[in-house]
Write a protein that holds these residues in place. Structure first.
Motif, PDB file in Angstrom:
ATOM      1  N   GLY A 174      -2.386  -8.934 -14.912  1.00  0.00           N
ATOM      2  CA  GLY A 174      -1.158  -8.154 -14.838  1.00  0.00           C
ATOM      3  C   GLY A 174      -1.424  -6.834 -14.134  1.00  0.00           C
ATOM      4  O   GLY A 174      -1.165  -6.671 -12.953  1.00  0.00           O
ATOM      5  N   ILE A 175      -2.019  -5.902 -14.891  1.00  0.00           N
ATOM      6  CA  ILE A 175      -2.162  -4.534 -14.378  1.00  0.00           C
ATOM      7  C   ILE A 175      -3.020  -4.503 -13.114  1.00  0.00           C
ATOM      8  O   ILE A 175      -2.623  -3.955 -12.085  1.00  0.00           O
ATOM      9  CB  ILE A 175      -2.791  -3.632 -15.467  1.00  0.00           C
ATOM     10  N   GLU A 176      -4.201  -5.118 -13.202  1.00  0.00           N
ATOM     11  CA  GLU A 176      -5.116  -5.054 -12.049  1.00  0.00           C
ATOM     12  C   GLU A 176      -4.506  -5.723 -10.826  1.00  0.00           C
ATOM     13  O   GLU A 176      -4.533  -5.189  -9.716  1.00  0.00           O
ATOM     14  CB  GLU A 176      -6.446  -5.723 -12.430  1.00  0.00           C
ATOM     15  N   ARG A 177      -3.934  -6.886 -11.041  1.00  0.00           N
ATOM     16  CA  ARG A 177      -3.384  -7.632  -9.915  1.00  0.00           C
ATOM     17  C   ARG A 177      -2.305  -6.827  -9.192  1.00  0.00           C
ATOM     18  O   ARG A 177      -2.263  -6.765  -7.972  1.00  0.00           O
ATOM     19  CB  ARG A 177      -2.817  -8.954 -10.439  1.00  0.00           C
ATOM     20  N   TRP A 178      -1.432  -6.194  -9.966  1.00  0.00           N
ATOM     21  CA  TRP A 178      -0.325  -5.469  -9.361  1.00  0.00           C
ATOM     22  C   TRP A 178      -0.753  -4.140  -8.761  1.00  0.00           C
ATOM     23  O   TRP A 178      -0.308  -3.761  -7.682  1.00  0.00           O
ATOM     24  CB  TRP A 178       0.815  -5.291 -10.369  1.00  0.00           C
ATOM     25  N   THR A 179      -1.632  -3.419  -9.459  1.00  0.00           N
ATOM     26  CA  THR A 179      -2.022  -2.117  -8.896  1.00  0.00           C
ATOM     27  C   THR A 179      -2.810  -2.308  -7.599  1.00  0.00           C
ATOM     28  O   THR A 179      -2.725  -1.470  -6.700  1.00  0.00           O
ATOM     29  CB  THR A 179      -2.846  -1.252  -9.880  1.00  0.00           C
ATOM     30  N   LYS A 180      -3.561  -3.401  -7.492  1.00  0.00           N
ATOM     31  CA  LYS A 180      -4.322  -3.644  -6.265  1.00  0.00           C
ATOM     32  C   LYS A 180      -3.413  -3.811  -5.049  1.00  0.00           C
ATOM     33  O   LYS A 180      -3.793  -3.499  -3.933  1.00  0.00           O
ATOM     34  CB  LYS A 180      -5.149  -4.927  -6.421  1.00  0.00           C
ATOM     35  N   VAL A 181      -2.223  -4.326  -5.267  1.00  0.00           N
ATOM     36  CA  VAL A 181      -1.277  -4.488  -4.161  1.00  0.00           C
ATOM     37  C   VAL A 181      -0.465  -3.205  -3.967  1.00  0.00           C
ATOM     38  O   VAL A 181      -0.259  -2.733  -2.848  1.00  0.00           O
ATOM     39  CB  VAL A 181      -0.293  -5.647  -4.472  1.00  0.00           C
ATOM     40  N   LEU A 182       0.000  -2.654  -5.100  1.00  0.00           N
ATOM     41  CA  LEU A 182       0.958  -1.553  -5.007  1.00  0.00           C
ATOM     42  C   LEU A 182       0.335  -0.228  -4.556  1.00  0.00           C
ATOM     43  O   LEU A 182       0.956   0.522  -3.800  1.00  0.00           O
ATOM     44  CB  LEU A 182       1.666  -1.356  -6.356  1.00  0.00           C
ATOM     45  N   MET A 183      -0.882   0.060  -4.981  1.00  0.00           N
ATOM     46  CA  MET A 183      -1.459   1.365  -4.634  1.00  0.00           C
ATOM     47  C   MET A 183      -1.721   1.524  -3.133  1.00  0.00           C
ATOM     48  O   MET A 183      -1.359   2.555  -2.558  1.00  0.00           O
ATOM     49  CB  MET A 183      -2.728   1.652  -5.456  1.00  0.00           C
ATOM     50  N   PRO A 184      -2.309   0.522  -2.461  1.00  0.00           N
ATOM     51  CA  PRO A 184      -2.447   0.684  -1.006  1.00  0.00           C
ATOM     52  C   PRO A 184      -1.091   0.792  -0.305  1.00  0.00           C
ATOM     53  O   PRO A 184      -0.917   1.601   0.620  1.00  0.00           O
ATOM     54  CB  PRO A 184      -3.188  -0.593  -0.575  1.00  0.00           C
ATOM     55  N   LEU A 185      -0.106   0.027  -0.788  1.00  0.00           N
ATOM     56  CA  LEU A 185       1.229   0.102  -0.191  1.00  0.00           C
ATOM     57  C   LEU A 185       1.799   1.517  -0.338  1.00  0.00           C
ATOM     58  O   LEU A 185       2.373   2.089   0.597  1.00  0.00           O
ATOM     59  CB  LEU A 185       2.133  -0.928  -0.890  1.00  0.00           C
ATOM     60  N   LEU A 186       1.588   2.065  -1.519  1.00  0.00           N
ATOM     61  CA  LEU A 186       2.068   3.421  -1.779  1.00  0.00           C
ATOM     62  C   LEU A 186       1.400   4.429  -0.843  1.00  0.00           C
ATOM     63  O   LEU A 186       2.057   5.309  -0.275  1.00  0.00           O
ATOM     64  CB  LEU A 186       1.747   3.756  -3.238  1.00  0.00           C
ATOM     65  N   ALA A 187       0.085   4.271  -0.633  1.00  0.00           N
ATOM     66  CA  ALA A 187      -0.630   5.217   0.228  1.00  0.00           C
ATOM     67  C   ALA A 187      -0.097   5.131   1.664  1.00  0.00           C
ATOM     68  O   ALA A 187       0.132   6.158   2.319  1.00  0.00           O
ATOM     69  CB  ALA A 187      -2.131   4.931   0.187  1.00  0.00           C
ATOM     70  N   VAL A 188       0.158   3.910   2.135  1.00  0.00           N
ATOM     71  CA  VAL A 188       0.657   3.746   3.504  1.00  0.00           C
ATOM     72  C   VAL A 188       2.039   4.382   3.638  1.00  0.00           C
ATOM     73  O   VAL A 188       2.323   5.142   4.577  1.00  0.00           O
ATOM     74  CB  VAL A 188       0.713   2.243   3.880  1.00  0.00           C
ATOM     75  N   LEU A 189       2.916   4.110   2.676  1.00  0.00           N
ATOM     76  CA  LEU A 189       4.269   4.678   2.716  1.00  0.00           C
ATOM     77  C   LEU A 189       4.221   6.201   2.732  1.00  0.00           C
ATOM     78  O   LEU A 189       4.938   6.856   3.498  1.00  0.00           O
ATOM     79  CB  LEU A 189       5.070   4.234   1.490  1.00  0.00           C
ATOM     80  N   LEU A 190       3.341   6.754   1.895  1.00  0.00           N
ATOM     81  CA  LEU A 190       3.233   8.209   1.812  1.00  0.00           C
ATOM     82  C   LEU A 190       2.827   8.813   3.142  1.00  0.00           C
ATOM     83  O   LEU A 190       3.412   9.804   3.596  1.00  0.00           O
ATOM     84  CB  LEU A 190       2.151   8.571   0.798  1.00  0.00           C
ATOM     85  N   VAL A 191       1.821   8.214   3.765  1.00  0.00           N
ATOM     86  CA  VAL A 191       1.331   8.776   5.024  1.00  0.00           C
ATOM     87  C   VAL A 191       2.426   8.687   6.089  1.00  0.00           C
ATOM     88  O   VAL A 191       2.695   9.650   6.811  1.00  0.00           O
ATOM     89  CB  VAL A 191       0.035   8.057   5.464  1.00  0.00           C
ATOM     90  N   LEU A 192       3.114   7.550   6.152  1.00  0.00           N
ATOM     91  CA  LEU A 192       4.181   7.403   7.145  1.00  0.00           C
ATOM     92  C   LEU A 192       5.282   8.434   6.933  1.00  0.00           C
ATOM     93  O   LEU A 192       5.759   9.076   7.873  1.00  0.00           O
ATOM     94  CB  LEU A 192       4.774   5.990   7.088  1.00  0.00           C
ATOM     95  N   LEU A 193       5.673   8.602   5.669  1.00  0.00           N
ATOM     96  CA  LEU A 193       6.742   9.561   5.382  1.00  0.00           C
ATOM     97  C   LEU A 193       6.291  10.988   5.677  1.00  0.00           C
ATOM     98  O   LEU A 193       7.069  11.802   6.185  1.00  0.00           O
ATOM     99  CB  LEU A 193       7.184   9.450   3.921  1.00  0.00           C
TER     100      LEU A 193
END
Ligand code: PFF
Length: 464
Positions: A174-193
């Motif tokens: 649950g937690i590990e599987r989702w954070t592994k996908v979501l955290m890199p996505l979040l970092a990319v979105l942040l940098v773009l914004l």
């Protein structure tokens, strides 16, 4: 089965993270949340910008990071939730109440946190469908979401269900599987914004406010605001890091993990400021607006004019609210996990049932918070305190309870359970403890004194 050996337990039977990186991402997921992307720019904007940033960095390094390590040590030593950790290390003593306060705080923070997170879901839909075109009445749109009981409770319920679904899967699936996908996505979105924001016309003034310190702005209140913000942002003081630390393998190094999580959380807060301040200055607005108004009313009012028009705002806006929702989800998951770990460890309730029971409880507790932004008058401005119910809960649990919890955690590790036992846990399996003496000094003296000062300031500001 895990077994007790003087408070230290073998790891067989306890879920563990799949790798050190997995742990760092999950813990960073807990830390990075609404507190970074909206809380940090709010507090920084209200407290002088660049000068605040410097003080914040000091608070994180000298107070936040040592408490983070102390919590991880408690968790990995005992392989338990916050209540179980204190029970194992100080049996039949009142210290267990610190863990109990942590679990209670977890349920209450989860309750109002998911209310705000629910708004972000509504806003993803609104931005994607182009609601924030030029001239949109963003205050009326916000009132329509947050002030409408059916919408506020409905979106809140949706967010809670997603949170429960992730916790259902457990630590790895649950937690590990989702954070592994979501955290890199979040970092990319942040940098773009951030790139979009710093290249807006007039962004330079925002950058100056954010990076050119005016030391005359540093007052005692600024220092204390910075440290309080650091605790909330790093998820400290209620045992979230005790719980996540309890899933760290004995093979993994705690000191560098704590450093990575702290650095990750702080970098993301700084990046969030790079989005918010240039955007506010672009619009000719005050950097101190802060809060729900800043995100849901002010930022959205700019979407209509963000180049390239007409799609710039839709892309920026959808990206921003997606970012906020993802950041909030990995944090709300950790809040629920603390309480679920308590019920599964201490009461042997199966995980699925515990997640539904506690998520359901937090949902019910949240109803007044969901109605406190315009739907019900007296909840939107409580008698005597004058705050809305959600802000009131945040003040008691998101500030006081965390600060009190962190005080007792540093006293316990520094003076009661002891520095040498803590050092033993760090060094298990040949782990290194660089700066061990510095850490001991910080956790025994600097953290408790600083926290007592913050508490004094909080109480003074309440009655003053
Ligand atoms: N750190 C989260 C944020 O910055 O939004 C909030 C939080 C999560 C606080 C988990 C405390 C906690 F245990």
């Amino acid at each position: 089965m895990a077994t007790d050996v003087g408070g230290s337990r073998t790891q067989a039977g306890r879920a563990t993270w799949g790798s050190k990186i997995a742990f760092i991402l999950a813990a960073a997921g807990s830390a990075v949340g609404l507190g970074n992307i909206w809380g940090f720019p709010t507090v920084a904007g209200q407290n002088g910008g660049a000068a605040f940033l410097l003080v914040y960095l000091g608070g994180v390094a000298f107070i936040g990071a040592p408490v983070m390590l102390a919590e991880l040590i408690l968790g990995r030593r005992t392989l338990r939730n916050p209540v179980g950790a204190f029970k194992a290390l100080a049996p039949r003593s009142a210290w267990v109440m610190v863990g109990g306060l942590g679990v209670l705080t977890g349920v209450v923070i989860l309750s109002f946190y998911t209310v705000i997170a629910g708004w972000t879901l509504a806003y993803i839909l609104k931005t994607i469908t182009g609601t924030f075109g030029a001239g949109a009445d963003t205050a009326a749109i916000f009132a329509d979401v947050a002030g409408n009981p059916v919408a506020a409770i409905g979106w809140h319920l949706a967010f809670m269900i997603i949170t429960i679904a992730v916790v259902f899967g457990g630590v790895r699936d649950g937690i590990e599987r989702w954070t592994k996908v979501l955290m890199p996505l979040l970092a990319v979105l942040l940098v773009l914004l951030a790139i979009r924001a710093v290249t807006l016309p007039g962004a330079g003034a925002g950058l100056e406010f954010y990076f050119k310190p005016d030391f005359s702005k540093v007052t005692g209140g600024v220092v204390l605001a910075a440290i309080g913000q650091a605790f909330f942002s790093l998820s400290l003081g209620m045992g979230a890091m005790i719980t996540y630390g309890s899933y760290v393998s004995k093979k993994d190094d705690l000191v560098s993990s704590a450093a990575w999580v702290t650095a990750f959380d702080t970098s993301i807060a700084i990046l969030a400021g790079l989005i918010i301040f240039p955007t506010l200055f672009y619009a000719g607005l005050e950097p101190g607006v802060g809060g729900a108004g800043m995100v849901f009313v002010v930022l959205t009012s700019l979407f209509g004019s963000i180049p390239p028009e007409p799609y710039g705002g839709v892309i920026f806006g959808t990206g921003f609210f997606l970012l906020l929702a993802i950041a909030a989800l990995t944090s709300s998951v950790s809040l629920l996990e603390v309480t679920v770990a308590w019920l599964t460890d201490e009461r042997k309730v199966p995980r699925h049932r515990a997640a539904i029971m506690l998520g359901g409880l937090a949902f019910l507790i949240a109803v007044p918070s969901a109605l406190a932004n315009g739907a019900v008058g007296w909840l939107s401005s409580l008698p005597v305190v004058g705050l809305d119910f959600l802000t009131f809960l945040f003040t008691i649990f998101g500030q006081y309870a965390l600060v009190i919890g962190a005080l007792f955690i540093s006293l316990f590790v520094g003076w009661v359970w002891g520095i040498s036992a803590a050092g033993e846990e760090v060094r298990v399996n040949d782990g290194k403890f660089p700066l061990g003496r510095t850490w001991a000094f910080l956790i025994r003296f600097v953290c408790p004194v600083a926290i007592v000062l913050i508490l004094g300031q909080l109480i003074y500001s309440l009655i003053g």
